[in-house]
Design an enzyme around this catalytic site. Sequence first.
Site, mmCIF file in Angstrom:
data_model
loop_
_atom_site.group_PDB
_atom_site.id
_atom_site.type_symbol
_atom_site.label_atom_id
_atom_site.label_comp_id
_atom_site.label_asym_id
_atom_site.label_seq_id
_atom_site.Cartn_x
_atom_site.Cartn_y
_atom_site.Cartn_z
ATOM 1 N N ARG A 163 20.029 -0.828 13.303
ATOM 2 C CA ARG A 163 20.599 -1.632 14.413
ATOM 3 C C ARG A 163 21.973 -2.182 14.021
ATOM 4 O O ARG A 163 22.301 -3.326 14.308
ATOM 5 C CB ARG A 163 19.681 -2.799 14.786
ATOM 6 C CG ARG A 163 18.347 -2.433 15.346
ATOM 7 C CD ARG A 163 18.456 -1.695 16.685
ATOM 8 N NE ARG A 163 17.151 -1.513 17.287
ATOM 9 C CZ ARG A 163 16.332 -0.501 17.011
ATOM 10 N NH1 ARG A 163 16.694 0.434 16.150
ATOM 11 N NH2 ARG A 163 15.169 -0.405 17.617
ATOM 12 N N SER A 237 14.367 -5.982 22.241
ATOM 13 C CA SER A 237 14.063 -6.833 21.068
ATOM 14 C C SER A 237 15.185 -7.847 20.880
ATOM 15 O O SER A 237 16.358 -7.464 20.826
ATOM 16 C CB SER A 237 13.983 -5.988 19.795
ATOM 17 O OG SER A 237 12.982 -5.016 19.903
ATOM 18 N N GLU A 333 19.346 -9.598 17.103
ATOM 19 C CA GLU A 333 19.855 -8.235 17.351
ATOM 20 C C GLU A 333 20.834 -8.196 18.520
ATOM 21 O O GLU A 333 21.812 -7.444 18.523
ATOM 22 C CB GLU A 333 18.672 -7.298 17.653
ATOM 23 C CG GLU A 333 19.063 -5.839 17.772
ATOM 24 C CD GLU A 333 18.245 -5.054 18.760
ATOM 25 O OE1 GLU A 333 18.625 -5.001 19.948
ATOM 26 O OE2 GLU A 333 17.225 -4.457 18.345
HETATM 27 P P1 FAD Z 1 26.088 -3.485 26.516
HETATM 28 O O1 FAD Z 1 24.967 -4.461 26.520
HETATM 29 O O2 FAD Z 1 26.947 -3.418 27.731
HETATM 30 O O3 FAD Z 1 26.995 -3.773 25.235
HETATM 31 C C1 FAD Z 1 26.412 -3.939 23.967
HETATM 32 C C2 FAD Z 1 27.525 -4.147 22.929
HETATM 33 O O4 FAD Z 1 28.320 -2.975 22.831
HETATM 34 C C3 FAD Z 1 28.510 -5.276 23.304
HETATM 35 O O5 FAD Z 1 28.929 -5.897 22.111
HETATM 36 C C4 FAD Z 1 29.657 -4.521 23.971
HETATM 37 O O6 FAD Z 1 30.883 -5.237 23.853
HETATM 38 C C5 FAD Z 1 29.690 -3.224 23.173
HETATM 39 N N1 FAD Z 1 30.122 -2.056 23.941
HETATM 40 C C6 FAD Z 1 29.507 -1.519 25.013
HETATM 41 N N2 FAD Z 1 30.135 -0.392 25.414
HETATM 42 C C7 FAD Z 1 31.193 -0.224 24.573
HETATM 43 C C8 FAD Z 1 32.240 0.745 24.461
HETATM 44 N N3 FAD Z 1 32.327 1.787 25.293
HETATM 45 N N4 FAD Z 1 33.154 0.594 23.486
HETATM 46 C C9 FAD Z 1 33.097 -0.447 22.613
HETATM 47 N N5 FAD Z 1 32.125 -1.396 22.671
HETATM 48 C C10 FAD Z 1 31.185 -1.284 23.637
HETATM 49 N N6 FAD Z 1 17.938 -0.704 21.716
HETATM 50 C C11 FAD Z 1 17.495 0.116 20.749
HETATM 51 O O7 FAD Z 1 18.223 0.401 19.776
HETATM 52 N N7 FAD Z 1 16.240 0.640 20.775
HETATM 53 C C12 FAD Z 1 15.386 0.375 21.790
HETATM 54 O O8 FAD Z 1 14.265 0.867 21.782
HETATM 55 C C13 FAD Z 1 15.824 -0.480 22.837
HETATM 56 N N8 FAD Z 1 14.993 -0.811 23.835
HETATM 57 C C14 FAD Z 1 15.421 -1.638 24.826
HETATM 58 C C15 FAD Z 1 14.531 -1.948 25.869
HETATM 59 C C16 FAD Z 1 14.921 -2.781 26.897
HETATM 60 C C17 FAD Z 1 13.955 -3.098 28.015
HETATM 61 C C18 FAD Z 1 16.239 -3.314 26.901
HETATM 62 C C19 FAD Z 1 16.692 -4.196 28.037
HETATM 63 C C20 FAD Z 1 17.115 -3.040 25.864
HETATM 64 C C21 FAD Z 1 16.708 -2.194 24.819
HETATM 65 N N9 FAD Z 1 17.559 -1.867 23.737
HETATM 66 C C22 FAD Z 1 17.130 -1.022 22.765
HETATM 67 C C23 FAD Z 1 18.917 -2.450 23.661
HETATM 68 C C24 FAD Z 1 19.977 -1.702 24.499
HETATM 69 O O9 FAD Z 1 19.382 -0.868 25.440
HETATM 70 C C25 FAD Z 1 20.892 -0.862 23.613
HETATM 71 O O10 FAD Z 1 21.518 -1.667 22.641
HETATM 72 C C26 FAD Z 1 21.968 -0.129 24.424
HETATM 73 O O11 FAD Z 1 22.666 0.777 23.607
HETATM 74 C C27 FAD Z 1 22.983 -1.088 25.059
HETATM 75 O O12 FAD Z 1 23.808 -0.346 25.918
HETATM 76 P P2 FAD Z 1 24.685 -1.052 27.036
HETATM 77 O O13 FAD Z 1 25.555 -0.016 27.637
HETATM 78 O O14 FAD Z 1 23.826 -1.806 27.968
HETATM 79 O O15 FAD Z 1 25.547 -2.042 26.148
HETATM 80 N N1 EPU Z 2 3.383 -6.603 17.130
HETATM 81 C C1 EPU Z 2 2.544 -7.682 17.259
HETATM 82 N N2 EPU Z 2 2.780 -8.573 18.250
HETATM 83 C C2 EPU Z 2 3.799 -8.425 19.136
HETATM 84 C C3 EPU Z 2 4.675 -7.332 19.000
HETATM 85 C C4 EPU Z 2 4.435 -6.410 17.982
HETATM 86 O O1 EPU Z 2 1.606 -7.851 16.482
HETATM 87 O O2 EPU Z 2 3.920 -9.278 20.022
HETATM 88 C C5 EPU Z 2 3.108 -5.598 16.097
HETATM 89 C C6 EPU Z 2 2.514 -4.342 16.749
HETATM 90 O O3 EPU Z 2 1.147 -4.431 16.893
HETATM 91 C C7 EPU Z 2 2.916 -3.272 15.779
HETATM 92 C C8 EPU Z 2 4.234 -3.769 15.214
HETATM 93 O O4 EPU Z 2 4.306 -5.161 15.504
HETATM 94 O O5 EPU Z 2 1.970 -3.176 14.742
HETATM 95 C C9 EPU Z 2 5.448 -3.049 15.751
HETATM 96 O O6 EPU Z 2 5.511 -3.186 17.173
HETATM 97 P P1 EPU Z 2 6.207 -2.106 18.122
HETATM 98 O O7 EPU Z 2 5.714 -0.747 17.796
HETATM 99 O O8 EPU Z 2 6.073 -2.587 19.512
HETATM 100 O O9 EPU Z 2 7.723 -2.095 17.685
HETATM 101 P P2 EPU Z 2 8.717 -3.263 17.251
HETATM 102 O O10 EPU Z 2 8.873 -3.221 15.778
HETATM 103 O O11 EPU Z 2 8.331 -4.547 17.872
HETATM 104 C C10 EPU Z 2 10.824 -1.730 17.286
HETATM 105 C C11 EPU Z 2 12.217 -1.791 17.832
HETATM 106 C C12 EPU Z 2 12.232 -1.393 19.296
HETATM 107 C C13 EPU Z 2 11.719 0.041 19.410
HETATM 108 C C14 EPU Z 2 10.302 0.114 18.831
HETATM 109 C C15 EPU Z 2 9.798 1.535 18.748
HETATM 110 C C16 EPU Z 2 13.474 -3.395 16.543
HETATM 111 C C17 EPU Z 2 14.084 -4.748 16.490
HETATM 112 N N3 EPU Z 2 12.784 -3.107 17.660
HETATM 113 O O12 EPU Z 2 10.064 -2.723 17.965
HETATM 114 O O13 EPU Z 2 13.585 -1.426 19.759
HETATM 115 O O14 EPU Z 2 11.714 0.469 20.756
HETATM 116 O O15 EPU Z 2 10.295 -0.421 17.480
HETATM 117 O O16 EPU Z 2 10.482 2.215 17.753
HETATM 118 O O17 EPU Z 2 13.611 -2.618 15.607
HETATM 119 C C18 EPU Z 2 15.251 -2.827 20.737
HETATM 120 O O18 EPU Z 2 15.930 -2.635 19.734
HETATM 121 O O19 EPU Z 2 15.658 -3.516 21.707
HETATM 122 C C19 EPU Z 2 13.906 -2.241 20.828
HETATM 123 C C20 EPU Z 2 13.092 -2.442 21.864
#
Ligand code: FAD
Ligand code: EPU
Length: 337
Positions: A163, A237, A333
């Site tokens: 991240r 997250s 994050e």
């Molecule tokens: P923004 O929120 O618009 O911007 C994020 C950052 O990037 C800001 O600092 C912005 O200034 C910068 N930025 C954006 N575009 C540019 C550009 N073109 N050039 C330079 N800087 C830029 N992330 C994960 O890694 N794994 C996940 O599983 C995951 N799950 C998610 C689930 C949910 C429900 C949500 C809401 C978010 C999740 N995220 C996850 C976080 C998010 O989706 C990612 O970080 C995504 O890449 C953000 O994209 P965005 O276009 O919305 O960025």
């Molecule tokens: N867990 C709990 N309680 C909770 C949440 C999680 O006990 O309320 C335990 C789960 O049972 C599991 C473990 O934590 O054993 C991991 O949970 P999960 O698989 O849901 O993944 P996570 O570690 O919580 C990370 C990423 C997610 C990504 C998933 C799948 C980070 C900060 N988050 O979540 O990314 O989608 O793994 O790879 O690394 C994001 O970055 O925004 C994001 C959603």
Amino acid sequence: MIKKNINLKKLNTFGIDVFCDFFVEINSISEFFNLIKEPNYQSNQKLIIGGGSNLLFTKDFKGIVIKNNLKGINLVSENNAEVVVKVGAGENWHDFVMWCLNKNYSGLENLSLIPGCVGASPMQNIGAYGVEIKDVFENLEAYSINDGTTKIFNKNECEFGYRDSIFKRELKNKFLIASVNFRLKKQGILNTSYGAINLELAEMKIINPTIKDVSNAVIRIRKSKLPDPNEIGNAGSFFKNPEISKEKHEDLKKIFNDLVSYSLPNGNFKLAAGWLIEQCGLKGYEINDAAVHTKQALVIVNKKNCKGIDVFNLSNYVLNQVAQKFGVILEIEVNIV
Ligand code: FAD
Ligand code: EPU
């Protein structure tokens, strides 16, 4: 065209009701070059946004918000085994993943349904279910926010981590990412190492999965856990999963024998922050309308009309509770503005 005093509620997935002084959408690089020449541009601070899904606005933004709308998906090179695809920063991430699946290009199926745009994907080296974009990243094209000079960043120069990248640290708000090149496989090896994927595939009664099956499994898991920003505001997250030393891990294991942890190649351990937060009894805990999500404690949600500062205060409370109970400091994050 630069607009003044624009509301950002619909432009951030937390749904925080804030304004920016100036707002502009960039549909081509020439529009960006023209913007740089505007009198308001140099004197104001800038914030580039894509889908706003990893941002928390704690106050109005006193400056220019630049929404990156640069589009296009093009093949750069192709051989029997691989393709390199150039993707405009303003392309929707999940739509691009679906485009790859339709062409049968593999590498991104585990990253299905992540919100936001392609341009933000290198920012924090997005990752999920055992894959990070660094695994398929070739290079990116960026422009200096100050003077528009262009630079290609290869993988090493991006300094990707968990991240993390150089764009989240030293180069924060210094470059506009315009496009990203990905190297994808034509006959990819599926990555189902993340246990939940295999369990889901078994539940779907799939024995020989394709990349589309893996994508569907990931989508089903995500939908069961993560709140849909269209229904309830959030940015995924809120914290990173913390890394601790072997010694600290041993100490914690003596007290909490059900500790959720994963060993890392460097000898350290990664802890599940969601588990730590849940163990503090914080699931559903609220400050004003900001709440710890009831299904996934690592996610903070906007239940109705909370302010960014409510989310931030709640995150501090969570941080303190986890530090007191486990002696582990969580790192945020989400990008705080
Ligand atoms: P923004 O929120 O618009 O911007 C994020 C950052 O990037 C800001 O600092 C912005 O200034 C910068 N930025 C954006 N575009 C540019 C550009 N073109 N050039 C330079 N800087 C830029 N992330 C994960 O890694 N794994 C996940 O599983 C995951 N799950 C998610 C689930 C949910 C429900 C949500 C809401 C978010 C999740 N995220 C996850 C976080 C998010 O989706 C990612 O970080 C995504 O890449 C953000 O994209 P965005 O276009 O919305 O960025
Ligand atoms: N867990 C709990 N309680 C909770 C949440 C999680 O006990 O309320 C335990 C789960 O049972 C599991 C473990 O934590 O054993 C991991 O949970 P999960 O698989 O849901 O993944 P996570 O570690 O919580 C990370 C990423 C997610 C990504 C998933 C799948 C980070 C900060 N988050 O979540 O990314 O989608 O793994 O790879 O690394 C994001 O970055 O925004 C994001 C959603």
